[in-house]
Design a protein around this motif. Structure first.
Motif, PDB file in Angstrom:
ATOM      1  N   ALA B 154     -29.574 -34.207 -70.107  1.00  0.00           N
ATOM      2  CA  ALA B 154     -29.089 -33.017 -69.192  1.00  0.00           C
ATOM      3  C   ALA B 154     -27.818 -32.351 -70.062  1.00  0.00           C
ATOM      4  O   ALA B 154     -27.179 -31.496 -69.273  1.00  0.00           O
ATOM      5  CB  ALA B 154     -28.769 -33.830 -67.795  1.00  0.00           C
ATOM      6  N   ASP B 155     -27.365 -32.988 -70.964  1.00  0.00           N
ATOM      7  CA  ASP B 155     -26.262 -32.575 -71.726  1.00  0.00           C
ATOM      8  C   ASP B 155     -24.972 -32.526 -70.887  1.00  0.00           C
ATOM      9  O   ASP B 155     -24.012 -31.539 -70.911  1.00  0.00           O
ATOM     10  CB  ASP B 155     -26.377 -31.124 -72.206  1.00  0.00           C
ATOM     11  N   MET B 156     -24.975 -33.588 -69.959  1.00  0.00           N
ATOM     12  CA  MET B 156     -23.436 -33.979 -69.269  1.00  0.00           C
ATOM     13  C   MET B 156     -22.666 -34.805 -69.796  1.00  0.00           C
ATOM     14  O   MET B 156     -23.167 -35.590 -70.779  1.00  0.00           O
ATOM     15  CB  MET B 156     -23.862 -34.303 -67.815  1.00  0.00           C
ATOM     16  N   VAL B 157     -21.520 -34.523 -69.841  1.00  0.00           N
ATOM     17  CA  VAL B 157     -20.423 -35.543 -70.214  1.00  0.00           C
ATOM     18  C   VAL B 157     -20.756 -36.950 -69.512  1.00  0.00           C
ATOM     19  O   VAL B 157     -21.142 -36.823 -68.320  1.00  0.00           O
ATOM     20  CB  VAL B 157     -19.016 -35.164 -69.953  1.00  0.00           C
ATOM     21  N   ILE B 158     -20.661 -38.078 -70.085  1.00  0.00           N
ATOM     22  CA  ILE B 158     -21.115 -39.227 -69.353  1.00  0.00           C
ATOM     23  C   ILE B 158     -19.961 -40.227 -69.575  1.00  0.00           C
ATOM     24  O   ILE B 158     -19.156 -40.405 -70.500  1.00  0.00           O
ATOM     25  CB  ILE B 158     -22.324 -39.820 -70.243  1.00  0.00           C
ATOM     26  N   VAL B 159     -19.601 -40.639 -68.272  1.00  0.00           N
ATOM     27  CA  VAL B 159     -18.504 -41.484 -68.069  1.00  0.00           C
ATOM     28  C   VAL B 159     -18.919 -42.909 -67.932  1.00  0.00           C
ATOM     29  O   VAL B 159     -19.713 -43.306 -67.053  1.00  0.00           O
ATOM     30  CB  VAL B 159     -17.584 -41.363 -66.807  1.00  0.00           C
ATOM     31  N   LEU B 160     -18.790 -44.018 -68.769  1.00  0.00           N
ATOM     32  CA  LEU B 160     -19.115 -45.396 -68.504  1.00  0.00           C
ATOM     33  C   LEU B 160     -18.238 -46.250 -68.046  1.00  0.00           C
ATOM     34  O   LEU B 160     -16.950 -46.331 -68.603  1.00  0.00           O
ATOM     35  CB  LEU B 160     -19.805 -45.702 -70.027  1.00  0.00           C
ATOM     36  N   TYR B 161     -18.166 -46.916 -66.922  1.00  0.00           N
ATOM     37  CA  TYR B 161     -17.493 -47.926 -66.190  1.00  0.00           C
ATOM     38  C   TYR B 161     -18.155 -49.277 -66.618  1.00  0.00           C
ATOM     39  O   TYR B 161     -19.107 -49.376 -66.931  1.00  0.00           O
ATOM     40  CB  TYR B 161     -17.634 -47.747 -64.696  1.00  0.00           C
ATOM     41  N   ASN B 162     -17.110 -50.172 -66.705  1.00  0.00           N
ATOM     42  CA  ASN B 162     -17.476 -51.485 -66.938  1.00  0.00           C
ATOM     43  C   ASN B 162     -18.310 -51.705 -68.406  1.00  0.00           C
ATOM     44  O   ASN B 162     -19.340 -52.153 -68.383  1.00  0.00           O
ATOM     45  CB  ASN B 162     -18.635 -52.149 -65.854  1.00  0.00           C
ATOM     46  N   PRO B 163     -17.717 -51.140 -69.591  1.00  0.00           N
ATOM     47  CA  PRO B 163     -18.428 -51.093 -70.643  1.00  0.00           C
ATOM     48  C   PRO B 163     -18.449 -52.501 -71.308  1.00  0.00           C
ATOM     49  O   PRO B 163     -19.661 -52.835 -71.815  1.00  0.00           O
ATOM     50  CB  PRO B 163     -17.549 -50.239 -71.491  1.00  0.00           C
ATOM     51  N   SER B 164     -17.934 -53.424 -71.095  1.00  0.00           N
ATOM     52  CA  SER B 164     -18.105 -54.692 -71.470  1.00  0.00           C
ATOM     53  C   SER B 164     -17.387 -55.534 -70.591  1.00  0.00           C
ATOM     54  O   SER B 164     -16.344 -55.501 -69.824  1.00  0.00           O
ATOM     55  CB  SER B 164     -17.950 -55.015 -72.878  1.00  0.00           C
ATOM     56  N   SER B 165     -17.628 -56.965 -70.611  1.00  0.00           N
ATOM     57  CA  SER B 165     -16.933 -57.927 -69.863  1.00  0.00           C
ATOM     58  C   SER B 165     -17.263 -59.598 -70.515  1.00  0.00           C
ATOM     59  O   SER B 165     -18.045 -59.321 -71.738  1.00  0.00           O
ATOM     60  CB  SER B 165     -17.109 -58.191 -68.479  1.00  0.00           C
ATOM     61  N   LYS B 166     -16.500 -60.491 -70.259  1.00  0.00           N
ATOM     62  CA  LYS B 166     -17.120 -61.737 -70.708  1.00  0.00           C
ATOM     63  C   LYS B 166     -18.463 -62.050 -70.711  1.00  0.00           C
ATOM     64  O   LYS B 166     -18.944 -62.333 -71.818  1.00  0.00           O
ATOM     65  CB  LYS B 166     -16.137 -62.890 -69.815  1.00  0.00           C
ATOM     66  N   GLY B 167     -19.124 -61.866 -69.733  1.00  0.00           N
ATOM     67  CA  GLY B 167     -20.378 -61.912 -69.608  1.00  0.00           C
ATOM     68  C   GLY B 167     -21.496 -61.135 -70.441  1.00  0.00           C
ATOM     69  O   GLY B 167     -22.731 -61.312 -70.586  1.00  0.00           O
ATOM     70  N   ARG B 168     -20.989 -59.988 -70.774  1.00  0.00           N
ATOM     71  CA  ARG B 168     -21.912 -58.967 -70.992  1.00  0.00           C
ATOM     72  C   ARG B 168     -21.022 -58.255 -72.407  1.00  0.00           C
ATOM     73  O   ARG B 168     -20.688 -57.126 -72.223  1.00  0.00           O
ATOM     74  CB  ARG B 168     -22.577 -58.270 -70.212  1.00  0.00           C
ATOM     75  N   LYS B 169     -21.107 -58.997 -73.543  1.00  0.00           N
ATOM     76  CA  LYS B 169     -20.472 -58.392 -74.522  1.00  0.00           C
ATOM     77  C   LYS B 169     -21.139 -57.214 -75.316  1.00  0.00           C
ATOM     78  O   LYS B 169     -20.381 -56.337 -75.982  1.00  0.00           O
ATOM     79  CB  LYS B 169     -20.376 -59.414 -75.766  1.00  0.00           C
ATOM     80  N   ASP B 170     -22.432 -57.127 -75.152  1.00  0.00           N
ATOM     81  CA  ASP B 170     -23.048 -56.203 -76.046  1.00  0.00           C
ATOM     82  C   ASP B 170     -23.743 -54.899 -75.227  1.00  0.00           C
ATOM     83  O   ASP B 170     -24.365 -54.219 -75.970  1.00  0.00           O
ATOM     84  CB  ASP B 170     -24.307 -56.905 -76.768  1.00  0.00           C
ATOM     85  N   HIS B 171     -23.370 -54.700 -74.021  1.00  0.00           N
ATOM     86  CA  HIS B 171     -23.906 -53.647 -73.133  1.00  0.00           C
ATOM     87  C   HIS B 171     -23.386 -52.320 -73.687  1.00  0.00           C
ATOM     88  O   HIS B 171     -24.339 -51.629 -73.619  1.00  0.00           O
ATOM     89  CB  HIS B 171     -23.256 -53.765 -71.859  1.00  0.00           C
ATOM     90  N   LEU B 172     -22.263 -52.242 -74.227  1.00  0.00           N
ATOM     91  CA  LEU B 172     -21.919 -50.803 -74.682  1.00  0.00           C
ATOM     92  C   LEU B 172     -22.713 -50.563 -76.175  1.00  0.00           C
ATOM     93  O   LEU B 172     -23.152 -49.362 -76.195  1.00  0.00           O
ATOM     94  CB  LEU B 172     -20.331 -50.786 -75.148  1.00  0.00           C
ATOM     95  N   ARG B 173     -22.822 -51.489 -76.931  1.00  0.00           N
ATOM     96  CA  ARG B 173     -23.717 -51.273 -78.117  1.00  0.00           C
ATOM     97  C   ARG B 173     -25.059 -51.031 -77.641  1.00  0.00           C
ATOM     98  O   ARG B 173     -25.685 -49.934 -78.220  1.00  0.00           O
ATOM     99  CB  ARG B 173     -23.481 -52.402 -78.978  1.00  0.00           C
ATOM    100  N   ARG B 174     -25.621 -51.786 -76.653  1.00  0.00           N
ATOM    101  CA  ARG B 174     -27.025 -51.167 -76.177  1.00  0.00           C
ATOM    102  C   ARG B 174     -27.272 -49.905 -75.532  1.00  0.00           C
ATOM    103  O   ARG B 174     -27.946 -49.174 -75.866  1.00  0.00           O
ATOM    104  CB  ARG B 174     -27.375 -52.189 -75.249  1.00  0.00           C
ATOM    105  N   ALA B 175     -26.077 -49.593 -74.927  1.00  0.00           N
ATOM    106  CA  ALA B 175     -26.018 -48.156 -74.106  1.00  0.00           C
ATOM    107  C   ALA B 175     -25.810 -46.967 -75.407  1.00  0.00           C
ATOM    108  O   ALA B 175     -26.561 -46.107 -75.112  1.00  0.00           O
ATOM    109  CB  ALA B 175     -24.827 -48.049 -73.258  1.00  0.00           C
ATOM    110  N   VAL B 176     -25.206 -47.276 -76.752  1.00  0.00           N
ATOM    111  CA  VAL B 176     -25.101 -46.209 -77.389  1.00  0.00           C
ATOM    112  C   VAL B 176     -26.325 -46.258 -78.310  1.00  0.00           C
ATOM    113  O   VAL B 176     -26.749 -45.059 -78.459  1.00  0.00           O
ATOM    114  CB  VAL B 176     -23.878 -46.851 -78.485  1.00  0.00           C
ATOM    115  N   LYS B 177     -26.982 -47.159 -78.379  1.00  0.00           N
ATOM    116  CA  LYS B 177     -28.146 -47.161 -79.047  1.00  0.00           C
ATOM    117  C   LYS B 177     -29.174 -46.298 -78.196  1.00  0.00           C
ATOM    118  O   LYS B 177     -30.025 -45.328 -78.837  1.00  0.00           O
ATOM    119  CB  LYS B 177     -28.954 -48.700 -79.059  1.00  0.00           C
ATOM    120  N   ILE B 178     -29.185 -46.411 -77.113  1.00  0.00           N
ATOM    121  CA  ILE B 178     -30.117 -45.520 -75.965  1.00  0.00           C
ATOM    122  C   ILE B 178     -29.746 -44.007 -76.153  1.00  0.00           C
ATOM    123  O   ILE B 178     -30.550 -43.164 -76.270  1.00  0.00           O
ATOM    124  CB  ILE B 178     -30.014 -46.081 -74.720  1.00  0.00           C
ATOM    125  N   LEU B 179     -28.464 -43.811 -75.955  1.00  0.00           N
ATOM    126  CA  LEU B 179     -27.811 -42.617 -75.937  1.00  0.00           C
ATOM    127  C   LEU B 179     -28.157 -41.981 -77.177  1.00  0.00           C
ATOM    128  O   LEU B 179     -28.399 -40.653 -77.545  1.00  0.00           O
ATOM    129  CB  LEU B 179     -26.346 -42.531 -75.669  1.00  0.00           C
TER     130      LEU B 179
END
Lengths: 245, 245
Positions: B154-179
Motif C-alpha cells: 500500500a506504500d504506507m509508512v510503517i511503524v513497528l512496535y515491539n521490534p524485539s524483546s528477550k523472548g523474540r530476538k529475531d522478529h525484526l530481522r524476519r519482518a525486514v525480510k518480508i518487507l
C-alpha cells in the motif's frame, strides 16, 4: 545568532489536551504562528506574545514566515492541531528549514485525532491499525483507494482523516463502497466529531450505515477489524488478552 | 456510590510528555495503579496517593484490581505508557468493566510512541501510515506477516512496535525480510530508542541495514514510504505540499 522554531502539536482542541512540553515551548516563545482558530485557543493562556495568523492553506508561506521570525535569534512556535507530524506541518518545516541553517527546528508531538477520537469512542485501536486521509488535494484518489483496499485485506482497524469537506462531500461514501468489497456491511464503525471542543460527539454504527452518515471536516472515522465489538455503547477492539483466561 | 476509573496515557516517558488532562486525572485520584516503572515516574509529582504496583504481564488482574479500587466510590487512575488505547489497557478495562456497572471508565489519551518517535526522527508520518506490533504473544505470526506485506504494497509508512524483546530476538530481522520482498533495500528507515527517557537515541538507516540493527523492547521502528527522504539527518515523508510551488 541562532533562533529556535518549535513545531508544536496542541492536541485535539481544548487547552488540557496539550502536553506539558508543548505548554513549555509556547511559554518560551516570543512569537506564535498559526491558523486563527488555533491561535484563538491558546492566546488566553499565553499572554505577552506576538501572534501571527495565517490562512488554513498556504502552508509553505506559513513555514517561511515562522522561519523568518526565528532567523536572527527569536524563539518561535508554529502551532498545529493534533500532532504536527500526522498530516501536519513538521515535514514541510524541515524541508523549508534547509534554507535557514541558523534556525534549530524542534518538533513537539501532540495527541493526534486517532488517539483522542479513539478515547472518545472507547478503545478501537488496541490492535494494529492504518491511518488514511481521504483528502485528494495532494494525493491521487486511486492511491487512496488502493490503500483502503489493502488495509481492509490486512484486517487492520482503519482510521479515516478528512472524511469530507466542502469540496468533497462524497469521499466517505466512495471510501465505504471500496471497503465494502472486502468487509461485511455489519462491521462495527465509529465517528468522533469535534473532539475536545464544544459540540463533541461520538456515534457507533455499521459500515453500511457509515455510507450515509453525515460527517464534516471536524470528524474522524474508525472502521473496526474482524474482532471489534460494541460493549456498553463503546467501540472496543480486543488485543487478545482473553487468551490468558 | 459510583466510582471513577481513569485509564491514563502518560506519554513517552518523561513527566512533560503527559497532557494537562492526564495530570488533572492523576491529581484527582486517590489510588494510582500501574507497572512499577511508570509508578516510579509519576510518584514524585503526585504525593499523598496510594500507589499499587503490578507486574508487566497479568493485565487482567491489573484491570480487576483497579476496578475493585474504584467500586464503592473511589477515584482511581490506571496508568499506561504512551496512549492507553494503542496496544494498551483501555480495551481490556472496558471489557472487564461490564462486571462493574457502578464504575465509570474514562479513557485519557496520550502521545503514543508513533508520534513521539516520529518527532525525534523528524517527520516520517506526514502521510498515511500503518502501525503494526511484532509481538506474537497474542497474535499469530502469519497474521503479522500478512499485515507487513499488505502495508508495504500500500506504500504506507510503517511503524513497528515491539521490534524485539528477550523472548523474540529475531522478529525484526524476519519482518525486514518480508518487507524486502516488496520494498527496495535502500528504503529510508529510522529507529527511535528510549523516547523521552535517559539514553534517548535515534538513527536513520536503510531497510538492508535495519535487518542487522540492534533493537530492544524500548525501540520503535519506522519504515519510510516511496517518497521518504533524509534531510539534514532527519527522516521526512513529504505530504505533497510541494505541488503548490
Amino acid at each position: 545568532m541562532s533562533g529556535i522554531l518549535y513545531v508544536v502539536g496542541i492536541g485535539p482542541g481544548s487547552m488540557d489536551g496539550m502536553t506539558l512540553k508543548a505548554r513549555e515551548a509556547l511559554e518560551k516563545s516570543d512569537v506564535i504562528v498559526g491558523y486563527k482558530t488555533y491561535n484563538a485557543l491558546v492566546e488566553p493562556y499565553f499572554e505577552g506574545k506576538r501572534y501571527i495568523e495565517t490562512p488554513m492553506t498556504g502552508e509553505e508561506e506559513r513555514c517561511r514566515l515562522a522561519l523568518e521570525e526565528a532567523r536572527g535569534g527569536g524563539t518561535v512556535s508554529l502551532i498545529c492541531s493534533g500532532d504536527p507530524g500526522v498530516y501536519g506541518m513538521a515535514g514541510l518545516v524541515l524541508e523549508t528549514a534547509r534554507s535557514y541553517p541558523d534556525v534549530e527546528v524542534r518538533v513537539i508531538s501532540g495527541v493526534s485525532a486517532a488517539m483522542s477520537g479513539a478515547a472518545l469512542l472507547g478503545a478501537p485501536l488496541v490492535h494494529d491499525f492504518a491511518v488514511i486521509s481521504l483528502s485528494d488535494r495532494l494525493t491521487p484518489w486511486d492511491k487512496i483507494e488502493k490503500r483502503l483496499q489493502l488495509a481492509a485485506q490486512a484486517d487492520m482497524v482503519i482510521v479515516l482523516y478528512n472524511p469530507s469537506s466542502k469540496g468533497r462531500k462524497d469521499h466517505l461514501r466512495r471510501a465505504v463502497k471500496i471497503l465494502g468489497t472486502v468487509l461485511p456491511g455489519d462491521r462495527i464503525c465509529g465517528i468522533a466529531g469535534r473532539i475536545g471542543r464544544e459540540g463533541e460527539s461520538s456515534s457507533i454504527l455499521t459500515l453500511d450505515e457509515l455510507a450515509g452518515a453525515g460527517t464534516d471536516m471536524f470528524c474522524t472515522v474508525f472502521v473496526g477489524n474482524s474482532e471489534t465489538v460494541e460493549i456498553g455503547g463503546k467501540m472496543v477492539t480486543p488485543r487478545g488478552y482473553r487468551s490468558e483466561r
